[in-house]
Enzyme design. Structure first.
Site, mmCIF file in Angstrom:
data_model
loop_
_atom_site.group_PDB
_atom_site.id
_atom_site.type_symbol
_atom_site.label_atom_id
_atom_site.label_comp_id
_atom_site.label_asym_id
_atom_site.label_seq_id
_atom_site.Cartn_x
_atom_site.Cartn_y
_atom_site.Cartn_z
ATOM 1 N N PRO A 198 40.514 29.344 -34.504
ATOM 2 C CA PRO A 198 39.912 29.313 -33.165
ATOM 3 C C PRO A 198 38.930 30.463 -32.902
ATOM 4 O O PRO A 198 37.965 30.278 -32.175
ATOM 5 C CB PRO A 198 41.131 29.423 -32.232
ATOM 6 C CG PRO A 198 42.289 28.963 -33.055
ATOM 7 C CD PRO A 198 41.979 29.333 -34.467
ATOM 8 N N ILE A 243 40.550 22.355 -35.487
ATOM 9 C CA ILE A 243 39.884 23.659 -35.520
ATOM 10 C C ILE A 243 40.697 24.559 -36.460
ATOM 11 O O ILE A 243 41.887 24.791 -36.249
ATOM 12 C CB ILE A 243 39.816 24.252 -34.102
ATOM 13 C CG1 ILE A 243 38.873 23.420 -33.223
ATOM 14 C CG2 ILE A 243 39.376 25.711 -34.140
ATOM 15 C CD1 ILE A 243 37.414 23.489 -33.589
ATOM 16 N N GLU A 267 26.853 22.867 -36.914
ATOM 17 C CA GLU A 267 25.577 22.411 -36.358
ATOM 18 C C GLU A 267 25.702 21.722 -35.006
ATOM 19 O O GLU A 267 24.789 21.794 -34.184
ATOM 20 C CB GLU A 267 24.893 21.479 -37.371
ATOM 21 C CG GLU A 267 24.588 22.233 -38.652
ATOM 22 C CD GLU A 267 24.066 21.359 -39.766
ATOM 23 O OE1 GLU A 267 22.857 21.160 -39.801
ATOM 24 O OE2 GLU A 267 24.865 20.901 -40.609
#
Lengths: 327, 167, 775
Positions: free
Chosen positions: C665, C662, C737
């Site tokens: 965050p 990531i 997505e």
């Protein structure tokens, strides 16, 4: 939008004169301006009536007189309405969004037109309400938001107002003015059923305007509720809504006023159910049977048949809550 | 007569078809006010009219004559961020930023409505001042759609400012 | 997509499979993986102040002198020809500058369709734009009016008098099935795949589910409507656009209008939401053509109705999922087939079976999709095309099977979790779905679920919990360059034509560039949104971030080499090669001996340079063929259903994402929550109402196409495994997505748990619950 002229009316007399000379009345514009942009409404002259009475004041009979130009938000937030007619506050608050309620007037809310997709799309051919004689594409099309009661082969559009459903339950009166004088029409008789002339939404005559709404005094110990059932949790029109006002005295339903939204071309008072239940203990079985009296003439389509059980179940739950709480 | 927009007097448009949103965006280049649907269906065009939140897309500019309009550009004092603007940044109350000015204008009005004790559809007792809660904010902000899904951040930002004001 | 393409992709896979890992991108993990720097830190959107003050200018908001405004006229019929056309009243209306119809529109070639292999092709429709009197779908543009004001343009458009000779149109999903096409491939995958005899295994297994799941058309419904402002100066074009594809749009316009690529500039610094919709559509061509004819700047803003009518959405689907298992839970058969709409002039197959091919191991499988040709605006990609609706079908079926077997649905899933890609046998680059479920089940309190439906209740509300897996493939686009300019004072500006529809492109790329270049965040700027910059690929397939990261990494390597060359023999680093140093703390540092270092300032000063600029492209994304690279998520839903009305209200959503590193965050959590919210809308309320009699969309507006409102949205908890993907740049996979996937199934499964009613048709509206109950 086609070009149009814009003027303001400062008094009811100016407004009726303008109405008599073919002006369309403009309130908050939340419905009319949208429909003008869609080409569904094409007035050449607008008269702005938001400067007319926006007072809410007590009547000598102990009710309330609500000016036609009162904004929906002002009505819902008015202390006397919240205290004495909470069903009305709740119904108004169930409708649209805070922004739209700040704009829309009470008279405009009553006069708003259907949300039927075949009516609001000017490029759709079959809509007798928009274009008399052109047919009704909603029948055989998307009819989920359409009427199961009071429709005709010419039109099955519903009236989209939440406020009017509560007003119907409260026996509100609509005050009208024209050059010919004043008249008062019960709200439940103000909107027309479509029959073979669905382009006429109401009994308002040419040159006539709504000046005010009158609420009769609230019955003592009245309990009321408004419940709206919709696809989105907020900011959506009703599939079904129920306004109920009851008075319970030692287990007996001494008074009941019950109105539905979303199921008919007008706010629908369930007069047969009311009559059947008045003076009874109103058990769940009795309520179900009483509602069936009103729904006996329903003409559901494939797309909206669910509204029969939905309206019935919602009303039963609302009444059970009100009666249960009173007990 | 004129419209007072962010404290400045602006002449009325000649064409009554011009909406308040059109006037702001096309004529005055105050493009912080957005048009998402031009149909009253999304809230992106929200501005304050005499302090009340309205949809500028369905308000004809001529109807605002003699009234006071505040847009996102007029919300803050001088070069400072308005507390809601700062909170929207702190709480990630946006992604694309297109619905954001409308959300913030609506939120400013919401805080005033709450302070005035006005009820909403989810208020349990509408005769009493409505409480401050996430659910109250969600209901009262429901007229402002967001497609990026920044809703949790938006609600957190409004709660933050409401709590700051209450303190 | 063709059989030829199948063969090409197949041979690439084969060759790449033989190549040693170290020859490939991702062969050795990105050295920045696991290093604690700017990447991984919480950082708010850098453009936040512009957005919250209304100062960010979107495509329709650029002030230009002499601007004229466009309005469009759309066909109200689906098929036929313009019979009569009278534009005289419109031309005579006040303020009108131009009326453009098929009679007056310049003759243009069709736009090249989006393709996986040609990054400069961008079209969503191969249909001609105002080239002839044919009507091919309801909503097609038949005229454009330019006027001095938008109000004048709108009115004049209403004065154009058109009549049509109508022809029969293909508008009915069911009726089109007998003529359905079976394409050879779906994107770069072979369409029809079979292992063993799935139908036979289905019949013979102890437990089986075989059901049809349907999903309606969806609309992206970005709050900013599509808009362009087009301005020509001679043969040079500037287009202010709201687009997810800046460089491809510029290339397409140059080709279409026969001008040099460098004479087109597409600017799109802010995009008010995209989700796949902000690609190349007819309005681009119309506005650019009109502006050229009148030699004035033109603004064309689509009405909300036009967004529905002339920009495609997600296709409706009808999917069959059949699943069978032996008593121990191992899948013996998995069949996923179905129909979606994809007219032959469209470019985007709705790839609803692709996710299923990578998710479970089953002894016998069959996959295949059929396309229906309807006369409609071509559908396009919408957030997680394929997986969003495919996961609803598959993950509902898994839940049905688990219920039938009285097995916990998480357990059933994990018993069929594959070790390698089930079809190709290629190893996964990284996969930790089980870990995601473990974390999710614990954080959510899954143990409190009662597996018997309709057992938990509060007043009139029936309570239920459900879960479902989401998935989305890793994509890195096979193109993309960046330019890095480093100045003596140790500041770097990184530039490419990247897009930001709200994800925070500049924010995370600044973080990344700071780490890659060894500079503090404040010394790095990231320029984007302009086709004059080195071309970035379109923002699609959740692939933009890693695509740009790879290009920045390549450019940083090139920069290192150039700096070493400039450093010369006077440098403490003399004699070292590019692979032996790294960019760190404002200079170059020897990997072997960190005491040997040379600052950017010293290198450039000695060379008499103020700055150094490099431009480089990323290596081809061959890692996608060497490894199976797939993200997964575990979605949990807690909801209540009114036993009176059937209203569904979501109480909580939780998603745990196995998506690699990531990068930020804060922006990641926001984007993941946003995806889940779109999944919630898809589950509960979103539906394009397509009237099959007329081929017309009947809810072309935001009041009637119901995206979620604030009150629909509960607390949403998002978490991640945080395990880097050793084969991807920074260890990251896209996150744009995946979060929409699996959510609708988790909700449908929770509705079943609450009510005992299984709904297999989206959206899950109360009428369907009442009808099932009554039936």
């Amino acid at each position: 939008m086609i070009p149009f002229s814009y003027s303001r009316a400062g008094t009811a007399e100016q407004a009726t004169a303008a109405a008599a000379s073919g002006h369309r009345l403009l309130g908050g514009g939340t419905n009319l301006v949208d429909l003008m942009r869609r080409g569904v409404e094409q007035p050449e002259r607008l008269v702005d009536v938001t400067g007319l009475s926006d007072d809410i004041r007590p009547t000598p009979q102990g009710g309330l007189m609500i000016g036609g130009a009162v904004r929906n938000a002002a009505l819902a937030g008015h202390p006397a309405v919240r205290r004495e007619y909470p069903v009305l506050s709740r119904a108004v608050l169930a409708g649209a969004s805070a922004q739209i309620r700040n704009m829309a007037t009470v008279a405009g809310n009553i006069m708003q037109r259907t949300r039927c997709a075949y009516f609001t799309d000017a490029a759709t051919r079959g809509c007798n309400k928009r274009s008399p004689g052109s047919g009704c594409d909603a029948q055989g099309g998307f009819s989920r938001y359409h009427a199961i009661l009071g429709g005709s082969s010419a039109c099955i559009a519903t009236h989209p107002s939440d406020m009017c459903v509560a007003l119907a339950a409260l026996d509100a009166q609509v005050h009208l003015a024209s050059a010919a004088g004043l008249r008062v029409v019960p709200l439940v008789e103000f909107h027309r059923l479509p029959g073979d002339a669905p382009h006429l939404d109401t009994v308002l005559q040419p040159g006539e305007i709504i000046t005010a709404l009158e609420l009769p005094p609230p019955p003592a110990a009245m309990r009321s509720a408004y419940r709206k059932v919709r696809d989105r949790a907020s900011y959506a029109f009703a599939l079904v809504s129920v306004a109920a006002c009851v008075t319970v005295d030692r287990g007996t339903l001494t008074d009941i006023r019950l109105a539905f939204g979303g199921i008919a071309p007008k706010p629908w008072r369930a007069l047969r159910a009311e009559e059947a239940l008045r003076g009874t203990p109103a058990t769940p079985q009795a309520i179900a049977a009483a509602l069936a009296l009103d729904f006996a003439e329903a003409k559901p389509l494939d797309g909206n048949a669910f509204k029969l059980p939905l309206a019935s179940r919602t009303a039963m739950a609302v009444l059970a809550d009100l009666i249960g709480d009173a007990a | 007569m004129a419209i007072s927009i962010n404290g400045r007097d602006v002449a009325l448009p000649d064409d009554p078809r011009v909406s308040l949103a059109d006037l702001l965006r096309d004529d005055l280049h105050l493009t912080g006010t957005k048009i998402g649907c031009n149909q009253g269906g999304c809230g992106a065009c929200t501005v304050l009219l005499d302090g009340a939140r309205v949809l500028s897309c369905l308000t004809l500019a001529v109807q605002a004559e003699g009234r006071r309009v505040t847009t996102i550009e007029g919300l803050a004092e001088a070069d400072q961020l308005h507390p809601l603007q700062a909170a929207f940044i702190a709480q990630d109350g946006f992604q694309c930023g297109y619905c954001t000015p409308g959300q913030i204008c609506a939120a400013e009005a919401l805080l005033r409505e709450l302070a005035e004790g006005l009820p909403s559809y989810v208020t349990a007792d509408i005769t009493a001042p409505a409480p401050l809660s996430a659910e109250e904010i969600r209901e009262r902000m429901s007229g402002n759609l967001c497609r990026c899904g920044a809703h949790p951040g938006i609600v957190a930002a409004i709660l933050q400012v409401a709590e700051e004001r209450a303190a | 997509m063709s059989r030829v393409q199948n063969a090409v992709i197949g041979s690439v896979r084969t060759v790449v499979g033989w190549l040693p890992e170290r020859w490939l991108p991702g062969g050795s993990p990105d050295p920045l993986i696991g290093r604690h720097g700017e990447v991984g830190r919480q950082l708010g959107h850098l453009d936040g102040p512009l957005k919250v003050t209304g100062a960010a200018r979107f495509a329709a908001e650029v002030p230009l002198e002499q601007l004229c405004h466009a309005a469009l006229v759309h066909s109200p019929v689906a098929r036929g020809r313009i019979a009569t056309l009278d534009t005289r009243a419109a031309e005579a209306a006040p303020g009108v500058v131009l009326v453009l119809t098929h009679r007056t529109m310049p003759r243009l070639e069709p736009v090249p369709l989006i393709s996986i292999t040609n990054m400069t092709a961008v079209g969503n429709s191969a249909l001609p734009i105002l080239q002839d009197p044919e009507i091919r779908y309801n909503g097609q543009v038949v005229a454009l009016v330019l006027a001095e004001t938008p109000q004048q343009a709108d009115f004049a458009a209403s004065l154009i008098d058109i009549s049509y000779d109508e022809a029969p149109a293909r508008t009915r999903f069911e009726a089109a099935k007998p003529q359905a096409r079976t394409p050879a491939s779906i994107l770069v995958e072979r369409n029809e795949e079979a292992v063993g005899d799935a139908e036979a295994a289905l019949r013979q297994s102890a437990f089986q589910v075989d059901a049809i799941y349907t999903t309606p058309g969806h609309n992206h419904a970005a709050i900013e409507p599509h808009a362009v402002t087009a301005a020509w100066t001679g043969d040079r074009l500037v287009l202010h656009d709201a687009t997810q594809a800046i460089a491809p749009t510029a290339a397409a316009l140059a080709k279409l209008f026969d001008i040099r690529r460098e004479d087109v500039r597409v600017l799109s610094p802010f995009v008010g939401g995209g989700f796949g919709a902000k690609g190349f559509w007819d309005h681009h061509v119309l506005a650019v053509a009109a502006a050229r004819l009148v030699r004035r700047p033109v603004r064309l803003v689509l009405s909300r109705e036009a967004v529905f009518r002339m920009v495609g959405g997600r296709s409706p689907t009808e999917q069959r999922v059949a699943l069978a298992a032996e008593a121990g839970g191992r899948f013996t058969a998995l069949i996923h087939t179905g129909y979606s709409v994809m007219p032959p002039y469209g470019a985007c197959p709705e790839q609803y079976t692709l996710g299923s091919r990578a998710l479970y191991r089953a002894q016998n499988v069959r996959f295949g999709q059929k396309h229906l040709d309807l006369d409609v605006v071509p559908n396009t990609y919408m957030r997680a095309p394929g997986e969003a609706v495919g996961s609803f079908a598959l993950e509902s079926a898994v839940d049905e099977l688990a219920h039938q077997m009285s097995m916990d649905p998480i357990e059933l899933r994990l018993r069929n979790d594959p070790e390698v890609h089930p079809l190709s046998g290629i190893p996964f680059s990284q996969r930790a779905l089980a870990e995601a479920y473990r974390q999710g089940a614990e954080a959510f309190g899954w143990a409190a679920r009662n597996a018997t439906p309709r057992t938990r209740r509060e007043g009139e509300w029936l309570l239920g919990m459900g879960c479902a897996t989401g998935s989305f493939p890793y994509v890195r686009m096979p193109a993309g360059a960046v330019r890095i300019r480093l100045t003596r004072d140790g500041r770097a500006s990184v530039a490419c034509s990247a897009q930001d529809m709200g994800m925070g492109t500049a924010t995370v790329q600044s973080q990344h560039a700071a780490d890659r270049l060894g500079l503090p965040l404040a010394a790095v700027s990231f320029e984007m949104g302009d086709s004059d910059l080195p071309p970035a690929p379109m923002a699609g397939g959740s692939g933009q971030t890693v695509s740009i990261v790879a290009a920045v990494a390549a450019a940083a390597t090139k920069l290192t080499g150039e700096l070493l060359r400039l450093a010369g023999n006077a440098s403490p680093l003399a004699g070292l090669r590019a692979g032996e140093v790294r960019l760190q703390e404002g200079g170059l540092v020897s990997l072997a001996d960190p005491a040997r270092r040379d600052s950017f300032d010293a290198i450039l000063s000695r060379a008499g340079r103020e700055d150094i600029t490099v431009t480089e492209s990323a290596a081809a994304p061959l890692e996608m063929f060497k490894y199976a690279m797939q993200s997964q998520s575990a979605n949990f839903c807690d909801l209540r259903v009114s036993a009176v009305t059937g209203e569904i209200r979501i109480t909580r959503l939780l998603g745990v994402f196995d998506v690699g590193t990531i990068l930020n965050p804060r922006t990641a959590a926001s984007q993941l929550r946003g995806g889940m919210i779109m999944g919630l809308g898809m589950a509960l309320s979103e539906e394009v109402l397509f009237d099959e009699r007329s081929g017309r969309i009947m809810n072309a507006g935001l009041a009637d196409y119901h995206i979620p409102a604030h009150l629909d949205i509960p607390e949403i908890d998002v978490r991640w495994t945080g395990i880097p993907d050793p084969r991807s740049p920074l260890g990251a996979r896209g996150i744009g997505e995946i979060a929409i996937t699996g959510v609708a199934a988790a909700i449908a499964n929770a509705v079943f748990n609450a009510t005992g009613t299984r709904l297999r048709d989206l959206p899950l509206t109360l009428d369907k619950l009442l009808e099932e109950e009554g039936a």
